[in-house]
Design a protein around this motif. Structure first.
Motif, PDB file in Angstrom:
ATOM      1  N   GLN A 180       0.829  -1.203   0.000  1.00 33.23           N
ATOM      2  CA  GLN A 180       0.000   0.000   0.000  1.00 33.23           C
ATOM      3  C   GLN A 180       0.866   1.256   0.000  1.00 33.23           C
ATOM      4  OE1 GLN A 180      -3.506  -0.541   0.118  1.00 33.23           O
ATOM      5  NE2 GLN A 180      -3.605   1.582  -0.567  1.00 33.23           N
ATOM      6  N   SER A 181       2.029   1.177   0.640  1.00 33.20           N
ATOM      7  CA  SER A 181       2.886   2.359   0.789  1.00 33.20           C
ATOM      8  C   SER A 181       4.020   2.410  -0.231  1.00 33.20           C
ATOM      9  CB  SER A 181       3.476   2.404   2.203  1.00 33.20           C
ATOM     10  OG  SER A 181       4.226   1.230   2.464  1.00 33.20           O
ATOM     11  N   LYS A 239       4.933   2.412  -4.106  1.00 34.32           N
ATOM     12  CA  LYS A 239       4.351   2.592  -5.431  1.00 34.32           C
ATOM     13  C   LYS A 239       4.893   1.544  -6.400  1.00 34.32           C
ATOM     14  CE  LYS A 239       3.564   6.068  -9.013  1.00 34.32           C
ATOM     15  NZ  LYS A 239       3.843   7.465  -9.448  1.00 34.32           N
ATOM     16  N   SER A 281       5.809   1.526 -13.023  1.00 32.01           N
ATOM     17  CA  SER A 281       4.912   1.496 -14.185  1.00 32.01           C
ATOM     18  C   SER A 281       5.453   0.592 -15.282  1.00 32.01           C
ATOM     19  CB  SER A 281       4.701   2.911 -14.730  1.00 32.01           C
ATOM     20  OG  SER A 281       5.944   3.502 -15.065  1.00 32.01           O
ATOM     21  N   SER A 314       1.369  -6.828 -12.105  1.00 37.99           N
ATOM     22  CA  SER A 314       0.922  -5.687 -11.303  1.00 37.99           C
ATOM     23  C   SER A 314      -0.513  -5.879 -10.830  1.00 37.99           C
ATOM     24  CB  SER A 314       1.033  -4.396 -12.115  1.00 37.99           C
ATOM     25  OG  SER A 314       2.365  -4.149 -12.489  1.00 37.99           O
ATOM     26  N   SER A 362      -1.747  -6.165  -7.001  1.00 37.96           N
ATOM     27  CA  SER A 362      -2.782  -5.249  -6.503  1.00 37.96           C
ATOM     28  C   SER A 362      -3.905  -6.017  -5.812  1.00 37.96           C
ATOM     29  CB  SER A 362      -3.352  -4.422  -7.662  1.00 37.96           C
ATOM     30  OG  SER A 362      -2.366  -3.580  -8.204  1.00 37.96           O
TER      31      SER A 362
END
Length: 332
Positions: A138-139, A141, A144, A178, A182
């Motif tokens: 959660q903390s 990132k 991408s 990813s 998630s």
């Protein structure tokens, strides 16, 4: 392989052993669909302990646990899933607090082993081949773009028994990896995304002692895509997982040397299992994770390895208990 020196546990007449196991009071047949082979496992270990010690106290939950531990001389705990974050460390920390000997290793070592991220750092720092990985939470990132080449494998940072691992854990693209990470984060977990290593699943047991002993490596056989071992496979709900002893002596030698190096770094530890992936085509042997207080059932990989040397489950548990109790004896 050289013969293994097995210690024999001979307790004093008033020796008090507390056995902690979540499913020890459940009927193995009636509970199999929900809990897999855990009830059978926990009950059979109880039977072995009773032949070694005689009267054994048991507990299957956390009720009045500090009081129960205080009233025992030794805690044989298979209670690896206390319902709290990093619950695998709870029992060892509590035993340290009240000053009682217990199965496994000290809380700091157990914490490193249970945290797959830290375990990989430990192995990597020792020069052991470890596939690149990142932690997603959660903390933290999510990158991408892929930080290393795929394909990828996604799993919880913490947790035993391959929980939340299924065939969707394998991801060809970074987008899929990813997404899977998630999904774990959304249910309150931290995730590891690691570079997937093709090949076979190999586990190698290490038994504490004077010195520690490396048992034969075991191949975990599966017909699943990419040779993935899922949480359902580990539960062995419908079928006992098939095993075979690794017959490549050169790979066994490398595994033994690597596992001994890791085990020495976490010593003293009563017993453990080191998990690797081995790619026959490239010859690559990559560390995945380690497990302390892993499965010692009659139908698990550790006992399969021990049986190949003529070591019975009773003999192995006797050895583990003898070594564990002796190394934790306090002066006076």
């Amino acid at each position: 392989m050289d013969s293994i020196f097995i210690l024999k546990f001979e307790p004093q007449a008033d020796f008090r052993l507390l056995y902690l196991a979540r499913h020890v009071k459940e009927n193995p047949v009636n509970s199999a669909k929900r809990f897999g082979q855990y009830p059978r496992y926990h009950r059979e270990v109880l039977g072995v302990l009773q032949t070694l010690v005689g009267d054994v106290s048991i507990a299957d939950d956390e009720s009045f646990l500090e009081q129960k531990i205080t009233n025992a001389d030794y805690i044989f705990s298979l209670m690896n899933r206390v319902p709290m974050r990093n619950g695998e460390v709870y029992v060892s920390a509590l035993c340290e607090f009240v000053g009682r000997a217990y199965l496994g290793s000290n809380p700091s070592v157990r914490a490193v082993a249970e945290d797959k991220h830290l375990a990989k750092h430990l192995a990597s720092s020792l020069g052991v081949d470890t596939a690149p990985w990142i932690v997603a939470s959660q903390s933290l990132k999510m990158p991408s773009t892929e930080p290393f080449a795929g394909p990828f494998f996604v799993k919880p940072r913490n947790g035993a028994g391959s929980e939340h691992i299924d065939e969707q854990s394998f991801a060809v693209t970074w987008t899929d990896a990813s997404l899977r990470a998630s999904q774990l984060i959304d249910i309150g977990l931290e995730a590891i995304i690691e570079q997937f290593v093709p090949g076979e699943n190999i586990t190698i047991p290490v038994i504490g002692g004077f010195p520690s002993d490396i048992l034969p490596a075991v191949l975990l056989e599966t017909q699943r895509k990419s040779s993935i071992i899922t949480h359902g496979d580990k539960l062995q709900t419908t079928n006992i997982m098939p095993f075979s002893i690794l017959d490549d002596l050169s790979v066994q030698k490398k595994l033994s040397e690597t596992s001994s190096k890791i085990f020495s770094a976490i010593a003293p530890t009563d017993y453990a299992r080191m998990d690797f992936r081995y790619d026959k085509k490239s010859g690559r042997l990559a560390f995945l994770e380690m497990n302390i207080c892993c499965d010692i059932s009659s139908f698990g990989s550790l006992m399969f390895s021990a049986n190949s040397l003529g070591i019975s489950q009773r003999d192995l548990i006797s050895h583990i208990l003898c070594y564990s109790h002796f190394r934790q004896k306090r002066p006076g």
